[in-house]
Motif scaffolding. Structure first.
Motif, PDB file in Angstrom:
ATOM      1  N   UNK A 157       0.856  -1.176   0.000  1.00 36.82           N
ATOM      2  CA  UNK A 157       0.000   0.000   0.000  1.00 36.82           C
ATOM      3  C   UNK A 157       0.901   1.238   0.000  1.00 36.82           C
ATOM      4  N   UNK A 158       0.473   2.256  -0.733  1.00 38.03           N
ATOM      5  CA  UNK A 158       1.220   3.517  -0.799  1.00 38.03           C
ATOM      6  C   UNK A 158       0.282   4.653  -0.428  1.00 38.03           C
ATOM      7  N   UNK A 159       0.810   5.663   0.268  1.00 34.63           N
ATOM      8  CA  UNK A 159      -0.004   6.809   0.649  1.00 34.63           C
ATOM      9  C   UNK A 159       0.887   8.011   0.919  1.00 34.63           C
ATOM     10  N   UNK A 160       0.265   9.180   1.005  1.00 39.12           N
ATOM     11  CA  UNK A 160       0.990  10.404   1.323  1.00 39.12           C
ATOM     12  C   UNK A 160       0.394  11.044   2.569  1.00 39.12           C
ATOM     13  N   UNK A 170       5.770  17.063   1.721  1.00 42.50           N
ATOM     14  CA  UNK A 170       4.939  15.978   2.230  1.00 42.50           C
ATOM     15  C   UNK A 170       5.785  14.725   2.396  1.00 42.50           C
ATOM     16  N   UNK A 171       5.177  13.708   2.999  1.00 41.72           N
ATOM     17  CA  UNK A 171       5.842  12.414   3.190  1.00 41.72           C
ATOM     18  C   UNK A 171       5.131  11.366   2.334  1.00 41.72           C
ATOM     19  N   UNK A 172       5.907  10.704   1.487  1.00 40.78           N
ATOM     20  CA  UNK A 172       5.389   9.598   0.680  1.00 40.78           C
ATOM     21  C   UNK A 172       5.746   8.290   1.383  1.00 40.78           C
ATOM     22  N   UNK A 173       4.746   7.451   1.602  1.00 37.49           N
ATOM     23  CA  UNK A 173       4.930   6.200   2.337  1.00 37.49           C
ATOM     24  C   UNK A 173       4.642   5.011   1.439  1.00 37.49           C
ATOM     25  N   UNK A 174       5.342   3.926   1.692  1.00 43.60           N
ATOM     26  CA  UNK A 174       4.973   2.643   1.109  1.00 43.60           C
ATOM     27  C   UNK A 174       5.257   1.548   2.122  1.00 43.60           C
ATOM     28  N   UNK A 175       4.307   0.625   2.261  1.00 40.96           N
ATOM     29  CA  UNK A 175       4.456  -0.532   3.140  1.00 40.96           C
ATOM     30  C   UNK A 175       4.263  -1.798   2.322  1.00 40.96           C
ATOM     31  N   UNK A 176       5.029  -2.827   2.651  1.00 38.26           N
ATOM     32  CA  UNK A 176       4.917  -4.108   1.963  1.00 38.26           C
ATOM     33  C   UNK A 176       5.053  -5.252   2.955  1.00 38.26           C
ATOM     34  N   UNK A 177       4.273  -6.302   2.724  1.00 31.66           N
ATOM     35  CA  UNK A 177       4.450  -7.548   3.457  1.00 31.66           C
ATOM     36  C   UNK A 177       5.397  -8.424   2.656  1.00 31.66           C
ATOM     37  N   UNK A 178       6.397  -8.956   3.333  1.00 39.45           N
ATOM     38  CA  UNK A 178       7.364  -9.838   2.689  1.00 39.45           C
ATOM     39  C   UNK A 178       7.623 -11.016   3.613  1.00 39.45           C
ATOM     40  N   UNK A 179       6.966 -12.133   3.352  1.00 42.50           N
ATOM     41  CA  UNK A 179       7.098 -13.292   4.230  1.00 42.50           C
ATOM     42  C   UNK A 179       6.600 -12.981   5.621  1.00 42.50           C
ATOM     43  N   UNK A 180       7.471 -13.104   6.624  1.00 44.14           N
ATOM     44  CA  UNK A 180       7.089 -12.843   8.011  1.00 44.14           C
ATOM     45  C   UNK A 180       7.318 -11.386   8.411  1.00 44.14           C
ATOM     46  N   UNK A 181       7.649 -10.532   7.461  1.00 41.49           N
ATOM     47  CA  UNK A 181       8.008  -9.150   7.777  1.00 41.49           C
ATOM     48  C   UNK A 181       7.025  -8.149   7.190  1.00 41.49           C
ATOM     49  N   UNK A 182       6.836  -7.053   7.931  1.00 41.42           N
ATOM     50  CA  UNK A 182       6.123  -5.884   7.418  1.00 41.42           C
ATOM     51  C   UNK A 182       7.134  -4.750   7.380  1.00 41.42           C
ATOM     52  N   UNK A 183       7.458  -4.287   6.171  1.00 39.06           N
ATOM     53  CA  UNK A 183       8.442  -3.220   6.008  1.00 39.06           C
ATOM     54  C   UNK A 183       7.737  -1.948   5.572  1.00 39.06           C
ATOM     55  N   UNK A 184       8.333  -0.814   5.947  1.00 41.56           N
ATOM     56  CA  UNK A 184       7.807   0.484   5.528  1.00 41.56           C
ATOM     57  C   UNK A 184       8.968   1.412   5.182  1.00 41.56           C
TER      58      UNK A 184
END
Length: 210
Positions: A157-160, A170-184
């Motif tokens: 998911x991506x958002x600002x 502004x701040x641009x964000x992206x989060x991703x699930x990768x296996x057992x991890x949630x990275x941002x």
């Protein structure tokens, strides 16, 4: 300008580790999965240096309406909870300390993929509930923020997040699930940092997936 970055994601609440020279980072640890300042600088197109780090998510932020705690603090306990098995965040700032650019990386590792997916669902659900919020810091100062999220996929998911007092920053964000991890990844700067956040988040997700 640095206060804008800190207010937007709640990093100011995390304990900072003063620089004492290059630390020893053991291979295979969550710290080793973070992208280094040189790599991030190449993607961001500006020279960045290491700043604050933390080995645990910050506390839930004080925000109105209360449903916006996740949008205002996506890297806090509101999203990552208490069930993670490893956690690391690192903030890189522009080398001249002018506040013109800041990049934050977060890795939360969970005991299994189900818990990582649940944390991601908490994040996307919270973003959907909050178009704007008023944030109150420890000193009682308030700031107003607007959030705009793109439709989420099953793994990203991506958002600002933009403060109403500075439309150009502004701040641009992206989060991703990768296996057992949630990275941002969050890229805060003037102009659109979305492409940079996307590239860095994909690289970070690739490292934790190995």
């Amino acid at each position: 300008m640095p206060c804008l970055v800190l207010a937007s994601v709640g990093w100011w609440m995390w304990p900072q580790q003063p620089p004492t020279g290059p630390p020893h980072i053991a291979e295979g640890t969550v710290q080793a999965d973070l992208l280094g300042p040189a790599s991030v600088s190449r993607v961001a197109g500006t020279t960045l240096v290491a700043g604050a780090q933390s080995d645990r998510p910050g506390a839930e932020l004080k925000v109105s309406p209360s449903d916006c705690a996740i949008a205002a603090g996506p890297t806090t306990q509101s999203v990552y909870g208490q069930e993670w098995s490893a956690f690391q965040s690192a903030t890189y700032r522009d080398s001249r300390a002018t506040g013109s650019a800041t990049v934050n990386q977060v890795i939360g590792v969970y005991p299994n993929t189900k818990k990582a997916a649940a944390a991601f669902a908490t994040l996307t659900g919270g973003l959907a509930k909050c178009p704007s919020s008023t944030r109150t810091d420890e000193g009682g100062r308030t700031s107003k923020w607007a959030y705009k999220a793109r439709p989420a996929t099953e793994v990203a998911v991506a958002w600002t997040a933009a403060q109403d007092t500075d439309a150009s920053w502004s701040c641009a964000h992206q989060a991703q699930v990768s296996g057992r991890s949630l990275v941002q990844v969050a890229v805060c700067r003037a102009g659109d940092g979305g492409a940079t956040a996307s590239k860095l988040a994909s690289s970070l997700a690739g490292k934790v997936r190995r």
